[in-house]
Enzyme design. Structure first.
Site, PDB file in Angstrom:
ATOM      1  N   GLY A 239      32.044 -13.401  14.253  1.00 44.67           N
ATOM      2  CA  GLY A 239      33.461 -13.736  14.249  1.00 44.67           C
ATOM      3  C   GLY A 239      34.293 -12.990  13.226  1.00 44.67           C
ATOM      4  O   GLY A 239      35.480 -13.271  13.067  1.00 44.67           O
ATOM      5  N   PRO A 274      27.349 -10.141  13.710  1.00 42.18           N
ATOM      6  CA  PRO A 274      28.625  -9.536  14.104  1.00 42.18           C
ATOM      7  C   PRO A 274      28.561  -8.975  15.524  1.00 42.18           C
ATOM      8  O   PRO A 274      27.544  -8.401  15.916  1.00 42.18           O
ATOM      9  CB  PRO A 274      28.772  -8.385  13.102  1.00 42.18           C
ATOM     10  CG  PRO A 274      27.364  -7.994  12.792  1.00 42.18           C
ATOM     11  CD  PRO A 274      26.579  -9.287  12.804  1.00 42.18           C
ATOM     12  N   GLY A 275      29.595  -9.194  16.288  1.00 45.50           N
ATOM     13  CA  GLY A 275      29.707  -8.551  17.599  1.00 45.50           C
ATOM     14  C   GLY A 275      30.906  -7.627  17.568  1.00 45.50           C
ATOM     15  O   GLY A 275      30.808  -6.409  17.423  1.00 45.50           O
ATOM     16  N   ARG A 312      40.405  -9.384  28.336  1.00 46.86           N
ATOM     17  CA  ARG A 312      40.862 -10.006  27.084  1.00 46.86           C
ATOM     18  C   ARG A 312      42.367 -10.287  27.017  1.00 46.86           C
ATOM     19  O   ARG A 312      42.754 -11.339  26.511  1.00 46.86           O
ATOM     20  CB  ARG A 312      40.440  -9.158  25.874  1.00 46.86           C
ATOM     21  CG  ARG A 312      38.916  -9.062  25.715  1.00 46.86           C
ATOM     22  CD  ARG A 312      38.509  -8.358  24.437  1.00 46.86           C
ATOM     23  NE  ARG A 312      38.674  -9.190  23.276  1.00 46.86           N
ATOM     24  CZ  ARG A 312      39.644  -9.117  22.412  1.00 46.86           C
ATOM     25  NH1 ARG A 312      40.583  -8.204  22.547  1.00 46.86           N
ATOM     26  NH2 ARG A 312      39.714  -9.932  21.398  1.00 46.86           N
ATOM     27  N   CYS A 355      45.416  -8.677  42.482  1.00 50.82           N
ATOM     28  CA  CYS A 355      46.368  -9.616  43.064  1.00 50.82           C
ATOM     29  C   CYS A 355      46.399 -10.919  42.281  1.00 50.82           C
ATOM     30  O   CYS A 355      45.925 -11.956  42.738  1.00 50.82           O
ATOM     31  CB  CYS A 355      46.013  -9.865  44.520  1.00 50.82           C
ATOM     32  SG  CYS A 355      45.944  -8.332  45.439  1.00 50.82           S
ATOM     33  N   GLU A 356      46.898 -10.853  41.045  1.00 50.52           N
ATOM     34  CA  GLU A 356      47.011 -12.007  40.151  1.00 50.52           C
ATOM     35  C   GLU A 356      48.174 -11.731  39.205  1.00 50.52           C
ATOM     36  O   GLU A 356      48.269 -10.620  38.664  1.00 50.52           O
ATOM     37  CB  GLU A 356      45.764 -12.158  39.256  1.00 50.52           C
ATOM     38  CG  GLU A 356      44.480 -12.477  39.945  1.00 50.52           C
ATOM     39  CD  GLU A 356      44.310 -13.948  40.296  1.00 50.52           C
ATOM     40  OE1 GLU A 356      45.097 -14.779  39.801  1.00 50.52           O
ATOM     41  OE2 GLU A 356      43.395 -14.238  41.073  1.00 50.52           O
ATOM     42  N   TYR A 384      33.565  -7.186  24.295  1.00 54.78           N
ATOM     43  CA  TYR A 384      34.013  -8.074  25.372  1.00 54.78           C
ATOM     44  C   TYR A 384      34.922  -7.335  26.356  1.00 54.78           C
ATOM     45  O   TYR A 384      35.854  -7.901  26.907  1.00 54.78           O
ATOM     46  CB  TYR A 384      34.701  -9.331  24.796  1.00 54.78           C
ATOM     47  CG  TYR A 384      33.849  -9.974  23.730  1.00 54.78           C
ATOM     48  CD1 TYR A 384      32.716 -10.694  24.089  1.00 54.78           C
ATOM     49  CD2 TYR A 384      34.115  -9.794  22.373  1.00 54.78           C
ATOM     50  CE1 TYR A 384      31.891 -11.237  23.113  1.00 54.78           C
ATOM     51  CE2 TYR A 384      33.293 -10.335  21.391  1.00 54.78           C
ATOM     52  CZ  TYR A 384      32.183 -11.054  21.769  1.00 54.78           C
ATOM     53  OH  TYR A 384      31.371 -11.579  20.816  1.00 54.78           O
TER      54      TYR A 384
HETATM   55  C1  LIG Z   1      29.631 -14.530  20.280  1.00 50.21           C
HETATM   56  C2  LIG Z   1      28.788 -14.878  19.130  1.00 50.21           C
HETATM   57  C3  LIG Z   1      28.712 -14.029  18.016  1.00 50.21           C
HETATM   58  C4  LIG Z   1      29.553 -12.779  17.872  1.00 50.21           C
HETATM   59  O1  LIG Z   1      30.896 -13.069  17.698  1.00 50.21           O
HETATM   60  P1  LIG Z   1      31.925 -11.887  17.336  1.00 50.21           P
HETATM   61  O2  LIG Z   1      33.234 -12.570  17.299  1.00 50.21           O
HETATM   62  O3  LIG Z   1      31.842 -10.873  18.418  1.00 50.21           O
HETATM   63  O4  LIG Z   1      31.526 -11.341  16.012  1.00 50.21           O
HETATM   64  C5  LIG Z   1      27.843 -14.368  16.999  1.00 50.21           C
HETATM   65  N1  LIG Z   1      27.088 -15.483  17.064  1.00 50.21           N
HETATM   66  C6  LIG Z   1      27.147 -16.334  18.113  1.00 50.21           C
HETATM   67  C7  LIG Z   1      26.286 -17.531  18.127  1.00 50.21           C
HETATM   68  C8  LIG Z   1      27.994 -16.067  19.175  1.00 50.21           C
HETATM   69  O5  LIG Z   1      28.066 -16.903  20.207  1.00 50.21           O
END
Ligand SMILES: *Cc1c(COP(=O)(O)O)cnc(C)c1O
Length: 425
Positions: A239, A274-275, A312, A355-356, A384
């Site tokens: 996050g 981290p994602g 998104r 079509c939205e 994402y």
């Molecule tokens: C989605 C998720 C993440 C990654 O979140 P980001 O906002 O992309 O950093 C990390 N841990 C868990 C458990 C998640 O579901």
């Protein structure tokens, strides 16, 4: 650090002109920069080097196997949320001891596969799930470790759909219940419960919620230790903000500056998941202008990418900087930011072909003048983006291109019409 830059008015992905890729592969297309992914991973590894830290990149943000492979090579572990992601991690050659598995609805077969693969941790989302994992671990003879996911009841002040650490969330257990859960299940001989997991939500913009959550969690860890449970790991989840709007998200260094001192000397290994902060700035989505049109007072730029390709903006109200890939020098943007006041720009809605009514990439946005056939780059599309794409409106999913220096490779082919019905028998 983010390797998408204008040189003489032409947008480059590392050392490759974006227009060249679009010409060879067609549009719309996702273009990734390997150096950008690795730079964000390294930055995070370095920021937390003082602690015993494992970075577990969150596969769901961007899951192409080629990307997972080079992240694994660079020392990353993985955060998975399904059996499919476990499969990807295995195929990518991940170190399984650095794989952590979260998710509220793990099925028996997914749990058994993860036990068999000897992953590092299950992140436990409920008592019923923990009971089931203990049962399956005993039955299969595969012991494992687990972290209890707790809800510290902290608001990350992000979109309601990306808030997960509040009490009213379906994830984890309330922090007040954690001691009871440990008392009931902490001494079983199949699942070693020696860690606490948190994940506050996604797309946070401040460090404070993490500080608040860690303080609450450290109190819990002290209590658990005094109840004679061995807690040696804290998983802080993901996050961390990605820089969607220039300089509005704290950097890895900012987070670490406040987080590391809280955890120093506490006898805790740290896991981070981290994602977005690794993947988001690692890609652009390149789309072509199909038509220009006026509706009342509004001007629309209709492009060939739709909400099925990038969800998104309609789903989260997310901001993505969008700009032509080739522009006159006067229109080269100094910064990618929300309010870009440049002479000669026009305020437009950038919309797709689906079509939205919700099919938009940006609304009320300043854009340099564009014509039919020109390319637009949608920035910060690495997280994402592709992973949330679908075949809605029977549109083939997009190709993914990986740029590495002056070379580019197709790491996923564009789907064909045949692919659309291939599984329909
Ligand atoms: C989605 C998720 C993440 C990654 O979140 P980001 O906002 O992309 O950093 C990390 N841990 C868990 C458990 C998640 O579901």
């Amino acid at each position: 650090m983010d390797r998408f830059d204008y040189i003489n008015g032409k947008l480059f992905a590392e050392d490759v002109p974006v227009a060249k890729i679009a010409k060879e592969v067609g549009t719309p297309v996702y273009i990734y920069s390997k150096a950008t992914f690795l730079a964000h991973l390294t930055k995070m590894q370095e920021a937390y080097a003082e602690l015993d830290t494992t970075i577990c990149y969150s596969i769901k943000a961007c899951s192409n196997i080629n990307i997972l492979k080079f992240l694994a090579e660079a020392g990353s572990g993985f955060d998975i949320v399904s059996g499919g992601e476990l499969y990807r991690a295995k195929q990518a050659g991940a170190d399984m001891s650095k794989v952590v598995y979260a998710g509220t609805g793990k099925t028996d077969s997914e749990i058994l596969e993860a036990l068999e693969a000897k992953i590092g941790y299950f992140n436990i989302e409920s008592e019923a799930e923990l009971e089931n994992i203990i049962k399956l671990a005993k039955k299969s003879g595969n012991k494992t470790k687990a972290a209890l996911r707790v809800n510290p009841d902290v608001d990350p002040k992000t979109h309601r759909h990306t808030t997960t650490g509040k009490k009213e969330s379906k994830f984890g257990v309330d922090i007040e219940r954690a001691r009871k859960v440990f008392a009931k299940y902490g001494n079983n001989d199949a699942v070693e419960l020696n860690a606490i997991h948190l994940h506050l939500g996604s797309a946070g913009k401040t460090v404070d919620p993490y500080v608040e959550a860690i303080k609450k969690t450290l109190v819990l860890i002290e209590q658990l230790r005094s109840d004679s449970f061995k807690i040696d790991t804290l998983d802080l989840g993901g996050g961390y903000g990605a820089d969607y709007e220039t300089a509005t998200a704290p950097t890895a260094g900012h987070y670490a500056k406040d987080i590391v001192p809280l955890l120093k000397g506490k006898g805790l290994k740290l896991i981070l998941e981290p994602g977005a902060s690794i993947a988001a700035n690692g890609a652009i989505l390149v789309t072509k202008v199909l038509y220009l049109k006026k509706g009342g007072e509004k001007k629309f730029v209709i492009v060939d990418a739709g909400m099925n390709d990038l969800l998104r903006p309609p789903l989260y109200g997310a901001f993505h900087f969008i700009w032509p890939a080739d522009v006159e020098e006067a229109f080269v943007p100094e910064k990618r930011k929300k309010e870009l006041s440049m002479e000669g720009t026009e305020v437009v809605d950038i919309v797709g072909p689906i079509c939205e009514g919700a099919d938009f990439m940006a609304q009320g946005r300043s854009l340099a003048p564009v014509k039919r056939g020109e390319l637009l780059a949608i920035f910060t599309a690495g997280a994402y983006g592709y992973t949330m794409s679908s075949n809605y409106n029977s549109r083939p999913q997009l190709p993914e291109i990986l740029v590495d220096g002056d070379k580019f490779t197709i790491i996923r082919k564009r789907q064909t019409y045949e692919d659309l019905i291939a599984l329909e028998k």
